[in-house]
Design a protein around this motif. Structure first.
Motif, PDB file in Angstrom:
ATOM      1  N   VAL A  71       0.843  -1.209   0.000  1.00 39.36           N
ATOM      2  CA  VAL A  71       0.000   0.000   0.000  1.00 39.36           C
ATOM      3  C   VAL A  71       0.874   1.252   0.000  1.00 39.36           C
ATOM      4  O   VAL A  71       0.629   2.191  -0.759  1.00 39.36           O
ATOM      5  CB  VAL A  71      -0.967  -0.007   1.209  1.00 39.36           C
ATOM      6  CG1 VAL A  71      -1.644   1.338   1.361  1.00 39.36           C
ATOM      7  CG2 VAL A  71      -1.990  -1.108   1.054  1.00 39.36           C
ATOM      8  N   ALA A  72       1.911   1.233   0.851  1.00 37.55           N
ATOM      9  CA  ALA A  72       2.798   2.395   0.909  1.00 37.55           C
ATOM     10  C   ALA A  72       3.517   2.588  -0.426  1.00 37.55           C
ATOM     11  O   ALA A  72       3.651   3.717  -0.921  1.00 37.55           O
ATOM     12  CB  ALA A  72       3.805   2.229   2.037  1.00 37.55           C
ATOM     13  N   GLY A  73       3.986   1.488  -1.027  1.00 40.96           N
ATOM     14  CA  GLY A  73       4.688   1.583  -2.301  1.00 40.96           C
ATOM     15  C   GLY A  73       3.801   2.047  -3.438  1.00 40.96           C
ATOM     16  O   GLY A  73       4.234   2.779  -4.332  1.00 40.96           O
ATOM     17  N   SER A  74       2.532   1.658  -3.424  1.00 40.71           N
ATOM     18  CA  SER A  74       1.623   2.035  -4.511  1.00 40.71           C
ATOM     19  C   SER A  74       1.326   3.532  -4.516  1.00 40.71           C
ATOM     20  O   SER A  74       0.884   4.071  -5.524  1.00 40.71           O
ATOM     21  CB  SER A  74       0.316   1.249  -4.411  1.00 40.71           C
ATOM     22  OG  SER A  74      -0.425   1.658  -3.284  1.00 40.71           O
ATOM     23  N   SER A  75       1.579   4.181  -3.386  1.00 41.25           N
ATOM     24  CA  SER A  75       1.310   5.623  -3.333  1.00 41.25           C
ATOM     25  C   SER A  75       2.468   6.438  -3.919  1.00 41.25           C
ATOM     26  O   SER A  75       2.381   7.655  -4.018  1.00 41.25           O
ATOM     27  CB  SER A  75       1.039   6.056  -1.885  1.00 41.25           C
ATOM     28  OG  SER A  75       2.197   5.876  -1.095  1.00 41.25           O
ATOM     29  N   VAL A  76       3.545   5.756  -4.314  1.00 34.08           N
ATOM     30  CA  VAL A  76       4.700   6.429  -4.905  1.00 34.08           C
ATOM     31  C   VAL A  76       4.532   6.440  -6.419  1.00 34.08           C
ATOM     32  O   VAL A  76       4.263   5.415  -7.035  1.00 34.08           O
ATOM     33  CB  VAL A  76       6.012   5.693  -4.528  1.00 34.08           C
ATOM     34  CG1 VAL A  76       7.196   6.306  -5.250  1.00 34.08           C
ATOM     35  CG2 VAL A  76       6.209   5.702  -3.034  1.00 34.08           C
ATOM     36  N   GLY A  77       4.686   7.563  -7.016  1.00 35.38           N
ATOM     37  CA  GLY A  77       4.643   7.688  -8.471  1.00 35.38           C
ATOM     38  C   GLY A  77       3.266   7.430  -9.045  1.00 35.38           C
ATOM     39  O   GLY A  77       2.256   7.517  -8.378  1.00 35.38           O
ATOM     40  N   GLY A  78       3.248   7.086 -10.323  1.00 32.07           N
ATOM     41  CA  GLY A  78       1.991   6.824 -11.013  1.00 32.07           C
ATOM     42  C   GLY A  78       2.216   5.839 -12.143  1.00 32.07           C
ATOM     43  O   GLY A  78       3.341   5.614 -12.597  1.00 32.07           O
ATOM     44  N   GLY A  79       1.192   5.193 -12.621  1.00 30.09           N
ATOM     45  CA  GLY A  79       1.277   4.255 -13.739  1.00 30.09           C
ATOM     46  C   GLY A  79       2.103   3.039 -13.399  1.00 30.09           C
ATOM     47  O   GLY A  79       1.963   2.455 -12.337  1.00 30.09           O
ATOM     48  N   LYS A  80       3.010   2.668 -14.350  1.00 31.11           N
ATOM     49  CA  LYS A  80       3.856   1.492 -14.135  1.00 31.11           C
ATOM     50  C   LYS A  80       4.805   1.687 -12.958  1.00 31.11           C
ATOM     51  O   LYS A  80       5.129   0.734 -12.259  1.00 31.11           O
ATOM     52  CB  LYS A  80       4.659   1.184 -15.393  1.00 31.11           C
ATOM     53  CG  LYS A  80       3.842   0.578 -16.496  1.00 31.11           C
ATOM     54  CD  LYS A  80       4.723   0.179 -17.656  1.00 31.11           C
ATOM     55  CE  LYS A  80       3.871  -0.444 -18.753  1.00 31.11           C
ATOM     56  NZ  LYS A  80       4.685  -0.904 -19.872  1.00 31.11           N
ATOM     57  N   GLY A  81       5.252   2.888 -12.748  1.00 33.61           N
ATOM     58  CA  GLY A  81       6.139   3.188 -11.618  1.00 33.61           C
ATOM     59  C   GLY A  81       5.463   2.876 -10.294  1.00 33.61           C
ATOM     60  O   GLY A  81       6.079   2.358  -9.370  1.00 33.61           O
ATOM     61  N   SER A  82       4.182   3.186 -10.205  1.00 28.49           N
ATOM     62  CA  SER A  82       3.420   2.900  -8.997  1.00 28.49           C
ATOM     63  C   SER A  82       3.291   1.405  -8.773  1.00 28.49           C
ATOM     64  O   SER A  82       3.410   0.913  -7.651  1.00 28.49           O
ATOM     65  CB  SER A  82       2.034   3.539  -9.093  1.00 28.49           C
ATOM     66  OG  SER A  82       1.266   3.217  -7.957  1.00 28.49           O
ATOM     67  N   ALA A  83       3.067   0.637  -9.836  1.00 23.50           N
ATOM     68  CA  ALA A  83       2.944  -0.822  -9.731  1.00 23.50           C
ATOM     69  C   ALA A  83       4.265  -1.447  -9.293  1.00 23.50           C
ATOM     70  O   ALA A  83       4.293  -2.338  -8.439  1.00 23.50           O
ATOM     71  CB  ALA A  83       2.489  -1.405 -11.057  1.00 23.50           C
ATOM     72  N   ILE A  84       5.360  -0.966  -9.875  1.00 27.67           N
ATOM     73  CA  ILE A  84       6.678  -1.485  -9.499  1.00 27.67           C
ATOM     74  C   ILE A  84       6.990  -1.142  -8.051  1.00 27.67           C
ATOM     75  O   ILE A  84       7.479  -1.977  -7.290  1.00 27.67           O
ATOM     76  CB  ILE A  84       7.771  -0.950 -10.454  1.00 27.67           C
ATOM     77  CG1 ILE A  84       7.562  -1.554 -11.845  1.00 27.67           C
ATOM     78  CG2 ILE A  84       9.165  -1.258  -9.931  1.00 27.67           C
ATOM     79  CD1 ILE A  84       8.405  -0.934 -12.934  1.00 27.67           C
ATOM     80  N   ALA A  85       6.691   0.087  -7.663  1.00 25.50           N
ATOM     81  CA  ALA A  85       6.923   0.509  -6.276  1.00 25.50           C
ATOM     82  C   ALA A  85       6.078  -0.321  -5.310  1.00 25.50           C
ATOM     83  O   ALA A  85       6.526  -0.657  -4.215  1.00 25.50           O
ATOM     84  CB  ALA A  85       6.614   1.994  -6.109  1.00 25.50           C
ATOM     85  N   ALA A  86       4.869  -0.679  -5.716  1.00 30.06           N
ATOM     86  CA  ALA A  86       4.006  -1.505  -4.863  1.00 30.06           C
ATOM     87  C   ALA A  86       4.614  -2.894  -4.667  1.00 30.06           C
ATOM     88  O   ALA A  86       4.611  -3.428  -3.555  1.00 30.06           O
ATOM     89  CB  ALA A  86       2.610  -1.618  -5.469  1.00 30.06           C
ATOM     90  N   ILE A  87       5.156  -3.466  -5.741  1.00 29.89           N
ATOM     91  CA  ILE A  87       5.780  -4.794  -5.650  1.00 29.89           C
ATOM     92  C   ILE A  87       7.020  -4.743  -4.765  1.00 29.89           C
ATOM     93  O   ILE A  87       7.197  -5.581  -3.876  1.00 29.89           O
ATOM     94  CB  ILE A  87       6.115  -5.335  -7.056  1.00 29.89           C
ATOM     95  CG1 ILE A  87       4.820  -5.628  -7.815  1.00 29.89           C
ATOM     96  CG2 ILE A  87       7.000  -6.577  -6.972  1.00 29.89           C
ATOM     97  CD1 ILE A  87       5.008  -5.903  -9.289  1.00 29.89           C
TER      98      ILE A  87
END
Length: 153
Positions: A71-87
């Motif tokens: 959840v914390a990672g998904s709030s970083v960036g947007g689009g594919k960057g957000s998905a990668i940060a979430a992982i």
């Protein structure tokens, strides 16, 4: 809204980890042990030393950490960057959650070596109980039930 969700997840994780903790002292019985007959042996304490009892390692810590990290990672960036940060956040959170669970549930223990009246010398490890100190020469009872033993004065 996301901050509230993260805070709720963190509180849930802490409560879940607290629920994993169980007492390993000589004066706490599980429900299964409460009415079971016990074998009682007598003995004399030979030595006592402090030890560390490792914490629990269940799926709760890593799962809670992964959820919070994701959840914390998904709030970083947007689009594919957000998905990668979430992982990445979920992976890092899982590792951190596992370490946190083990650390939170780790306890101070005592190893009590007892020379039993039957001639055997055995060592017993249990959590340190407040106000209960064992010393060489103390007469003790070894209470055994359902394959588990505890030393009591």
């Amino acid at each position: 809204m996301k901050k509230r969700y993260v805070v709720t997840l963190m509180l849930s994780a802490v409560l879940a980890l607290g629920g994993c903790a169980s007492s390993l002292t000589g004066d706490v019985y599980s429900r299964d042990d409460a009415r079971a007959p016990q074998t009682v042996r007598m003995g004399t304490v030979e030595s006592v030393r402090l030890v560390q009892i490792e914490g629990t390692k269940t799926v709760i810590g890593p799962a809670a950490g992964a959820a919070i990290g994701g959840v914390a990672g998904s709030s970083v960036g947007g689009g594919k960057g957000s998905a990668i940060a979430a992982i990445v956040g979920a992976l890092a959170g899982g590792v951190a959650g596992a370490a946190a669970e083990e650390g939170i549930t780790r306890t101070q223990g005592v190893e009590i070596t007892v020379h039993e009246d039957g001639g055997y010398t055995r060592a017993y490890v249990q959590e340190v109980a407040e106000g209960v100190n064992f010393a060489p020469g103390d007469r003790v009872r070894i209470m055994s039930v359902n394959g588990q033993s505890r030393v009591v004065k």
